[in-house]
Design an enzyme around this catalytic site. Sequence first.
Site, PDB file in Angstrom:
ATOM      1  N   ALA A  90       0.852  -1.186   0.000  1.00  0.00           N
ATOM      2  CA  ALA A  90       0.000   0.000   0.000  1.00  0.00           C
ATOM      3  C   ALA A  90       0.886   1.233   0.000  1.00  0.00           C
ATOM      4  O   ALA A  90       1.912   1.253   0.672  1.00  0.00           O
ATOM      5  CB  ALA A  90      -0.907  -0.001   1.227  1.00  0.00           C
ATOM      6  N   PRO A  91       0.547   2.272  -0.784  1.00  0.00           N
ATOM      7  CA  PRO A  91       1.407   3.465  -0.854  1.00  0.00           C
ATOM      8  C   PRO A  91       1.862   3.918   0.521  1.00  0.00           C
ATOM      9  O   PRO A  91       1.064   4.068   1.442  1.00  0.00           O
ATOM     10  CB  PRO A  91       0.489   4.497  -1.516  1.00  0.00           C
ATOM     11  N   CYS A  92       3.170   4.112   0.653  1.00  0.00           N
ATOM     12  CA  CYS A  92       3.743   4.335   1.980  1.00  0.00           C
ATOM     13  C   CYS A  92       3.704   5.785   2.431  1.00  0.00           C
ATOM     14  O   CYS A  92       3.947   6.074   3.596  1.00  0.00           O
ATOM     15  CB  CYS A  92       5.187   3.835   2.023  1.00  0.00           C
ATOM     16  N   GLN A  93       3.399   6.725   1.530  1.00  0.00           N
ATOM     17  CA  GLN A  93       3.452   8.129   1.914  1.00  0.00           C
ATOM     18  C   GLN A  93       2.614   8.461   3.152  1.00  0.00           C
ATOM     19  O   GLN A  93       3.045   9.234   4.002  1.00  0.00           O
ATOM     20  CB  GLN A  93       3.021   9.031   0.747  1.00  0.00           C
ATOM     21  N   PHE A  95       2.135   6.767   5.694  1.00  0.00           N
ATOM     22  CA  PHE A  95       2.745   6.191   6.894  1.00  0.00           C
ATOM     23  C   PHE A  95       4.148   6.725   7.149  1.00  0.00           C
ATOM     24  O   PHE A  95       4.815   6.295   8.083  1.00  0.00           O
ATOM     25  CB  PHE A  95       2.798   4.670   6.767  1.00  0.00           C
TER      26      PHE A  95
END
Length: 362
Positions: A90-93, A95
């Site tokens: 899942a896109p990490c931005q 987090f």
Amino acid sequence: MQKETHHKRRGRLPSIEVVDLFCGIGGLSYGMKSKGLKILEGFDLDATCKYAYEINNEAKFQYKDIRTVTKKDILPFYSKKAIKVLAGCAPCQPFSSYAFKNKNKDEKKYSLLDEFGRLVKEVHPDIVTMENVPAIASFKLRSVLADFIKVLEEEKFHVKYQVVYCPDYGIPQTRKRLVLLASRFGNISLIPPTHTKANYVTVRDTIGDLPSLEAGHTCSTDPLHRCRALTPLNMRRIKDTPYGGSWKDWPEDLWLNCHKKKGGKSFGSVYGRMVWEKPAPTMTTLCTGIGNGRFGHPKQDRAISAREAALFQTFPVTYKFFPNEKDVSLTKASRYIGNAVPPKLGEVIAESIKQHIRNVPL
């Protein structure tokens, strides 16, 4: 009663088939494919990733919002007797550490891991793997990861996750990632590290043999070996940055305004040069700019090229990013490469799954 024993499976493994959520240009899929897993399809909301994903992975790219994906989009692709793997990052931005400071962050992105969990419940895969930034296990985000794990445990998965220091697995950058593995068949974990500090893959090992390049130029034999032009001021700055140094080594007349403030002094690696003898820093979507981290070439007066960034991410030189690499912007190349899962990490995950299958009853 005599205790039942299970012997290590010999010979040919059953077919292990993978559907990759949040696939991007296919770094994770390619690594798993390199170890013999069959990649079926990848889903992503960036339609421009289609070419790279399909041509390198020989799999179907689905341009679709994960919130609208259902089991009908996935189950028909799996073979009946195959080991079904559902993978994704899942896109990490949302987090990342930056997200905590960003008042305008997109709260909807926090739900993407919930959507992954929903698909686990709908698809009933045999094995799940998820890769993300270590911060997802931090105090502030522990509930996000805990909710995902709860879904897996309710679905009768054995779950294991750990933070991986990429140089420990031969990846030449100091990236740290959280890797989760879950299996219905029994306990599962990553294979042991393959490298130690004594034999980490270094910057020199990775890019030391590439042709020299001037700022703003492109290599005549490799269109992806191209780097950004520098303004006269930034050229002065890189020339005044010693080997392994950063902006802190400049004369004060070259400092940026932020460097003169108390908060700016903490960013010691900005405008920094790499060193030959160590792994590179973590590649990001901005890794081809000298002002975005320690992305200066060790010796040449420039930022690293897109090819060098790809090699630090362990993409082979044969990996095709664009139909015509001569007409591609560095901004787009950097985004593709920086967002990707290193293929080598995909290989480690795939090998871990294969060893698991060899050692559990099916």
